[in-house]
Design a protein around this motif. Structure first.
Motif, PDB file in Angstrom:
ATOM      1  N   LEU A 162       0.914  -1.319   0.036  1.00  0.00           N
ATOM      2  CA  LEU A 162      -0.175  -0.058   0.009  1.00  0.00           C
ATOM      3  C   LEU A 162       0.861   1.367  -0.013  1.00  0.00           C
ATOM      4  N   VAL A 163       1.584   1.453  -1.084  1.00  0.00           N
ATOM      5  CA  VAL A 163       2.353   2.582  -1.273  1.00  0.00           C
ATOM      6  C   VAL A 163       1.836   3.888  -1.834  1.00  0.00           C
ATOM      7  N   PRO A 164       2.298   5.083  -1.182  1.00  0.00           N
ATOM      8  CA  PRO A 164       1.370   6.178  -1.929  1.00  0.00           C
ATOM      9  C   PRO A 164       1.503   6.413  -3.283  1.00  0.00           C
ATOM     10  N   GLY A 165       0.644   7.005  -3.658  1.00  0.00           N
ATOM     11  CA  GLY A 165       0.574   7.596  -5.278  1.00  0.00           C
ATOM     12  C   GLY A 165       0.072   6.678  -6.362  1.00  0.00           C
ATOM     13  N   LYS A 166      -0.322   5.492  -5.860  1.00  0.00           N
ATOM     14  CA  LYS A 166      -0.714   4.183  -6.754  1.00  0.00           C
ATOM     15  C   LYS A 166      -2.441   4.261  -6.678  1.00  0.00           C
ATOM     16  N   ILE A 167      -3.018   4.539  -5.654  1.00  0.00           N
ATOM     17  CA  ILE A 167      -4.438   4.310  -5.358  1.00  0.00           C
ATOM     18  C   ILE A 167      -5.160   5.525  -5.400  1.00  0.00           C
ATOM     19  N   GLN A 168      -6.132   5.862  -6.204  1.00  0.00           N
ATOM     20  CA  GLN A 168      -6.798   7.029  -6.360  1.00  0.00           C
ATOM     21  C   GLN A 168      -8.032   7.023  -5.193  1.00  0.00           C
ATOM     22  N   GLN A 169      -8.478   6.072  -4.658  1.00  0.00           N
ATOM     23  CA  GLN A 169      -9.472   6.369  -3.806  1.00  0.00           C
ATOM     24  C   GLN A 169      -9.658   5.223  -2.638  1.00  0.00           C
ATOM     25  N   ILE A 170      -9.909   5.403  -1.384  1.00  0.00           N
ATOM     26  CA  ILE A 170     -10.065   4.326  -0.478  1.00  0.00           C
ATOM     27  C   ILE A 170     -11.530   4.280   0.170  1.00  0.00           C
ATOM     28  N   VAL A 171     -11.756   3.099   0.224  1.00  0.00           N
ATOM     29  CA  VAL A 171     -13.206   2.863   0.793  1.00  0.00           C
ATOM     30  C   VAL A 171     -12.975   1.893   1.923  1.00  0.00           C
ATOM     31  N   CYS A 172     -13.393   2.442   3.137  1.00  0.00           N
ATOM     32  CA  CYS A 172     -13.247   1.598   4.159  1.00  0.00           C
ATOM     33  C   CYS A 172     -14.755   1.211   5.064  1.00  0.00           C
ATOM     34  N   THR A 173     -14.860  -0.062   5.168  1.00  0.00           N
ATOM     35  CA  THR A 173     -16.016  -0.354   5.609  1.00  0.00           C
ATOM     36  C   THR A 173     -16.136  -0.233   7.256  1.00  0.00           C
ATOM     37  N   GLY A 174     -15.183   0.435   7.953  1.00  0.00           N
ATOM     38  CA  GLY A 174     -15.404   0.876   9.401  1.00  0.00           C
ATOM     39  C   GLY A 174     -14.800   0.070  10.338  1.00  0.00           C
ATOM     40  N   ASN A 175     -14.934   0.127  11.504  1.00  0.00           N
ATOM     41  CA  ASN A 175     -14.060  -0.227  12.583  1.00  0.00           C
ATOM     42  C   ASN A 175     -12.631   0.264  12.439  1.00  0.00           C
ATOM     43  N   VAL A 176     -12.319   1.328  12.080  1.00  0.00           N
ATOM     44  CA  VAL A 176     -11.059   1.938  12.086  1.00  0.00           C
ATOM     45  C   VAL A 176     -10.335   2.064  13.353  1.00  0.00           C
ATOM     46  N   CYS A 177     -11.525   2.465  14.405  1.00  0.00           N
ATOM     47  CA  CYS A 177     -11.219   2.768  15.645  1.00  0.00           C
ATOM     48  C   CYS A 177     -10.292   3.631  16.293  1.00  0.00           C
ATOM     49  N   ASP A 178      -9.025   3.977  15.794  1.00  0.00           N
ATOM     50  CA  ASP A 178      -8.099   5.098  16.212  1.00  0.00           C
ATOM     51  C   ASP A 178      -7.885   5.842  15.034  1.00  0.00           C
ATOM     52  N   LYS A 179      -7.383   7.311  15.766  1.00  0.00           N
ATOM     53  CA  LYS A 179      -7.321   8.309  14.656  1.00  0.00           C
ATOM     54  C   LYS A 179      -5.945   8.008  13.845  1.00  0.00           C
ATOM     55  N   GLU A 180      -4.859   7.253  14.570  1.00  0.00           N
ATOM     56  CA  GLU A 180      -3.659   6.821  13.823  1.00  0.00           C
ATOM     57  C   GLU A 180      -3.961   5.955  12.442  1.00  0.00           C
ATOM     58  N   THR A 181      -4.827   5.129  12.799  1.00  0.00           N
ATOM     59  CA  THR A 181      -4.982   4.111  11.360  1.00  0.00           C
ATOM     60  C   THR A 181      -5.972   5.228  10.264  1.00  0.00           C
ATOM     61  N   TYR A 182      -6.667   6.117  10.945  1.00  0.00           N
ATOM     62  CA  TYR A 182      -7.078   7.092   9.707  1.00  0.00           C
ATOM     63  C   TYR A 182      -6.177   7.762   9.106  1.00  0.00           C
ATOM     64  N   GLU A 183      -5.230   8.248   9.672  1.00  0.00           N
ATOM     65  CA  GLU A 183      -4.293   9.177   9.096  1.00  0.00           C
ATOM     66  C   GLU A 183      -3.332   8.330   8.012  1.00  0.00           C
ATOM     67  N   TYR A 184      -2.929   7.033   8.687  1.00  0.00           N
ATOM     68  CA  TYR A 184      -2.293   6.124   7.770  1.00  0.00           C
ATOM     69  C   TYR A 184      -2.958   6.041   6.496  1.00  0.00           C
ATOM     70  N   LEU A 185      -4.200   5.818   6.409  1.00  0.00           N
ATOM     71  CA  LEU A 185      -5.073   5.580   5.298  1.00  0.00           C
ATOM     72  C   LEU A 185      -4.871   7.137   4.359  1.00  0.00           C
ATOM     73  N   ARG A 186      -4.829   7.883   4.899  1.00  0.00           N
ATOM     74  CA  ARG A 186      -4.465   9.354   4.243  1.00  0.00           C
ATOM     75  C   ARG A 186      -3.342   9.541   3.687  1.00  0.00           C
ATOM     76  N   THR A 187      -2.288   8.646   4.006  1.00  0.00           N
ATOM     77  CA  THR A 187      -0.810   8.694   3.381  1.00  0.00           C
ATOM     78  C   THR A 187      -1.007   7.980   2.241  1.00  0.00           C
ATOM     79  N   VAL A 188      -1.858   6.952   2.138  1.00  0.00           N
ATOM     80  CA  VAL A 188      -2.000   6.004   0.862  1.00  0.00           C
ATOM     81  C   VAL A 188      -2.787   6.746  -0.093  1.00  0.00           C
ATOM     82  N   ALA A 189      -3.750   7.389   0.089  1.00  0.00           N
ATOM     83  CA  ALA A 189      -4.575   7.973  -0.736  1.00  0.00           C
ATOM     84  C   ALA A 189      -5.225   9.309  -0.062  1.00  0.00           C
ATOM     85  N   ALA A 190      -5.454  10.354  -0.745  1.00  0.00           N
ATOM     86  CA  ALA A 190      -6.065  11.580  -0.380  1.00  0.00           C
ATOM     87  C   ALA A 190      -7.426  11.345  -0.087  1.00  0.00           C
ATOM     88  N   ASP A 191      -8.220  10.692  -1.072  1.00  0.00           N
ATOM     89  CA  ASP A 191      -9.784  10.753  -1.041  1.00  0.00           C
ATOM     90  C   ASP A 191      -9.915   9.195  -0.195  1.00  0.00           C
TER      91      ASP A 191
END
Length: 223
Positions: free
Chosen positions: A27-56
């Motif tokens: 899951l490297v940055p710049g390859k994926i255009q969009q992320i869809v998450c089905t929930g149970n992220v639970c912590d802010k750090e995991t959400y911020e990690y997803l934002r490093t993979v794709a902005a959307d």
């Protein structure tokens, strides 16, 4: 072409401590255009990690999410494909295909993404395509006593065709399988293709949903 990462049920830090390292290498940055998450992220750090993979990043609220900004459902459009996203608590029992089909009709979507079961599923039913990416971390679930296989999915959307690649961590190796869905109004849908090299040349072999273990490991280093 649009690449959409479908991922969820992390349960960090309550049931596990992190995403598998081999998944992070893919899951490297710049390859994926969009992320869809089905929930149970639970912590802010995991959400911020997803934002490093794709902005959307698009997240629905799971039953263990406390952030009220996550909606219970959302709809995304990649014309002509419409994608609906729920966690799955709307369906009783969780993962029931008839309940999911009713939600897909209500949301008026071609593809319905859901979670909650911690088990990858991809199937076509009544003209709709249903994808459950499983648990990205392999977090345990009270729905089953079986070991949970860490997994996520990648949707390669090209016009009316959605090619789903599921990545599973099995015995320390990341393995991939492929399922293809074609929107019914365009042509015959729900077709599996006999051979492929995944997005940007990932090696593997196409297998149906009933096959539990794909036959070839994924090369590390991203797409």
């Amino acid at each position: 072409m649009v690449l959409v990462l479908v991922i969820g049920d992390f349960h960090i830090p309550y049931r596990t401590h992190d995403l598998p390292a081999k998944f992070k290498k893919l899951l490297v940055p710049g390859k994926i255009q969009q992320i869809v998450c089905t929930g149970n992220v639970c912590d802010k750090e995991t959400y911020e990690y997803l934002r490093t993979v794709a902005a959307d990043v698009n997240v629905v609220r799971g039953d263990y999410d406390e952030d009220p900004k996550y909606p219970l459902s959302l709809t995304l459009s990649h014309s002509p494909i419409r994608i609906g996203v729920i966690h799955g608590q709307q369906c009783v029992p969780t993962g029931d295909i008839d309940s999911l089909a009713a939600v897909a009709r209500q949301m008026d979507v071609d593809v319905l993404v859901s979670g909650g079961t911690h088990k990858f599923e991809a199937t076509e039913y009544n003209g709709h395509f249903f994808v459950n990416p499983g648990s990205a971390t392999g977090a345990w679930t009270g729905l089953s006593n079986d070991p949970v296989i860490p997994s996520f999915a990648l949707l390669d959307i090209q016009g009316p065709v959605v090619t789903t690649y599921v990545y599973q961590l099995i015995e320390g190796e990341v393995r991939v399988e492929k399922i293809e869905y074609r929107r019914p109004s365009e042509s015959v849908h729900g077709t599996s293709v006999a051979g492929y090299g995944g997005p940007a040349g990932i090696d593997g072999r196409a297998l149906g949903r009933s096959s539990p273990i794909p036959t070839r490991p994924v090369k590390e280093g991203g797409w």
